[in-house]
Design an enzyme around this catalytic site. Structure first.
Site, mmCIF file in Angstrom:
data_model
loop_
_atom_site.group_PDB
_atom_site.id
_atom_site.type_symbol
_atom_site.label_atom_id
_atom_site.label_comp_id
_atom_site.label_asym_id
_atom_site.label_seq_id
_atom_site.Cartn_x
_atom_site.Cartn_y
_atom_site.Cartn_z
ATOM 1 N N GLU A 59 57.881 72.594 144.679
ATOM 2 C CA GLU A 59 56.655 71.821 144.515
ATOM 3 C C GLU A 59 56.893 70.336 144.761
ATOM 4 O O GLU A 59 56.029 69.639 145.302
ATOM 5 C CB GLU A 59 56.088 72.027 143.110
ATOM 6 C CG GLU A 59 55.556 73.422 142.838
ATOM 7 C CD GLU A 59 56.630 74.389 142.376
ATOM 8 O OE1 GLU A 59 56.290 75.535 142.028
ATOM 9 O OE2 GLU A 59 57.821 74.004 142.379
ATOM 10 N N LEU A 341 57.760 79.984 155.202
ATOM 11 C CA LEU A 341 58.572 79.946 156.423
ATOM 12 C C LEU A 341 58.568 78.570 157.084
ATOM 13 O O LEU A 341 59.105 78.411 158.182
ATOM 14 C CB LEU A 341 58.030 80.968 157.436
ATOM 15 C CG LEU A 341 57.662 82.361 156.915
ATOM 16 C CD1 LEU A 341 57.112 83.213 158.049
ATOM 17 C CD2 LEU A 341 58.857 83.031 156.285
ATOM 18 N N ILE A 342 57.955 77.600 156.432
ATOM 19 C CA ILE A 342 57.651 76.334 157.105
ATOM 20 C C ILE A 342 58.904 75.583 157.519
ATOM 21 O O ILE A 342 58.984 75.058 158.640
ATOM 22 C CB ILE A 342 56.761 75.464 156.200
ATOM 23 C CG1 ILE A 342 55.427 76.172 155.949
ATOM 24 C CG2 ILE A 342 56.519 74.095 156.829
ATOM 25 C CD1 ILE A 342 54.542 75.493 154.930
#
Length: 426
Positions: A59, A341-342
């Site tokens: 986060e 998956l970024i």
């Protein structure tokens, strides 16, 4: 229901403190700043404050582009960044070291009314920005009482989490109704948030697409790659409990003659599991090295007999992706919901993922549809598919190009989120 919730929290407090001490055996950060978790803080100046709560490392990284945008658009404000985990705090310290004079870090107190009141009186934030999935009933109730708007951004909610929340609807619904604005990652997330009781969530996209991979990580990846020689590299990133055993056993089954195997790199998701995974590797007689054994700048060449690298470092995921030829994203071989998956797409890598991606279902499906990723049904098929891609340079390179194009296509969530926050800050 909230009174009962508060009573349970109060009774559980000694156990929560014991758990901090216990986790601190492997992660010393959990034994530091304990007073903050109880609502006691060092002196703080009276500058206008924007409060961003990012529970853990993921986060915190997702919040980076928003935090930097807030600092740029509101130069008279200080930013308070709170966490619940030691890795989140450590990650934030590294990410914002260059703006440390304007970003103050702290642990958020436990969700007990008097602790939250002390916290809010001490910092007097103008706005509360919760990242992704954090809906704490007493936090929101105390913010409402103090007339501090609460927003939820980069919000996501899986179908599984929705069912759990609905079982506690008498506790969660009042908190959901009290949130002033919500920016969801996707349309399915927005629909589920509405089912939870949040009115009119906006769909802004995922801010993690706006995180720029640090150039230094690409450089470190290139240096690490040179030390590993000409062998192809398969990366298993952010693996979770129950996955490493499957991967290691499938690796030995696929490559009984280890000297003919590609180099396997495993990076466990949580640092407290580094030693545990090392023991699994040793028990199987596989020759390996730890990332922590290398200097950051000058990487000593490793022996050709080494068949595995254990990524036992934090904050270097982009480096690991830069090093690899093919990347598998963990948390998806077992029913844990997967990871996004970024980062792999941002580094232009061919991506593999397992069946269990319910926490990131839309983004995973979109990446597969864009020919940036492939889904596999287990550890054996993951290694077979990885090996096939290693033998097919054209397909692997095309998948990498598609992955990077997919990453660029989905940028812009930060500016859309900032537009939602502006009315609460002007």
């Amino acid at each position: 229901m909230r009174l009962l919730y508060s009573l349970v929290w109060g009774l559980s407090l000694p156990f929560a403190l014991f758990r901090l001490w216990w986790r601190g055996r492997q992660e010393p950060g959990y034994r530091q700043h304990i007073e903050e978790r109880l609502g006691f803080y060092a002196p703080y100046d009276a500058s206008p404050t924007i409060w961003v709560h990012a529970v853990s490392a993921g986060e915190t990284r997702a919040a980076e582009p928003l935090i930097r945008s807030l600092l740029a658009h509101y130069p008279r404000h200080q930013l308070l960044l709170t966490h619940m985990t030691a890795t989140g705090r450590e990650t934030g310290g590294k990410l914002f070291a260059d703006v440390a004079s304007r970003v103050r870090q702290s642990y958020l107190p436990y969700d007990i009314n008097w602790m939250m009141r002390r916290f809010l009186r001490h910092y007097s934030p103008q706005l509360c920005v919760l990242i992704e999935t954090e809906v704490w009933p007493n936090l929101i109730a105390q913010c409402t009482s103090a007339q501090i708007p609460v927003t939820l951004v980069n919000a996501r909610l899986s179908a599984k989490s929705l069912k759990k929340a609905q079982k506690l609807s008498t506790l969660i619904l009042p908190a959901a109704h009290a949130i002033s604005a919500v920016a969801a990652q996707s349309n399915p997330d927005a629909q589920r948030l509405q089912e939870l009781g949040i009115d009119h969530p906006s769909v802004t996209g995922n801010m993690k697409f706006d995180v720029t991979p640090p150039a230094m990580m690409a450089e470190r990846g290139a240096a690490l790659r040179r030390s590993l020689g000409d062998r192809p590299i398969i990366l298993c990133a952010s693996t979770r409990d129950g996955e490493e055993e499957l991967i290691l056993d499938a690796f030995l089954e696929q490559f009984p003659l280890l000297e003919q195997a590609p180099l396997l790199m495993i990076t466990p998701r949580h640092p407290q599991r580094f030693d545990q995974v090392a023991q699994m590797i040793e028990a199987r007689g596989i020759s390996y090295v730890r990332r922590s054994a290398f200097d950051h700048e000058v990487v000593t060449p490793i022996s050709d007999k080494v068949q595995m690298v254990l990524g036992d470092s934090m904050g270097e995921m982009y480096m690991y992706y830069a090093t690899a030829d093919v990347a598998f994203v963990g948390g998806s071989l077992v029913p844990l919901g997967g990871h996004n998956l970024i980062e792999a797409c941002a580094m232009g890598k061919a991506v593999l993922t397992g069946l269990h991606t319910f926490n990131f279902s839309e983004i995973t499906d979109q990446a597969i549809a864009a020919h940036a990723a492939l889904r596999v049904d287990g550890a054996r098929s993951m290694l077979r598919e990885a090996l096939a891609l290693l033998h097919d340079d054209k397909k692997r390179q095309q998948m990498g190009k598609s992955a990077y194009a997919f990453f660029l296509q989905h940028q812009g969530a930060t500016s859309r989120t900032l537009d939602i926050l502006k009315p609460f800050l002007n």
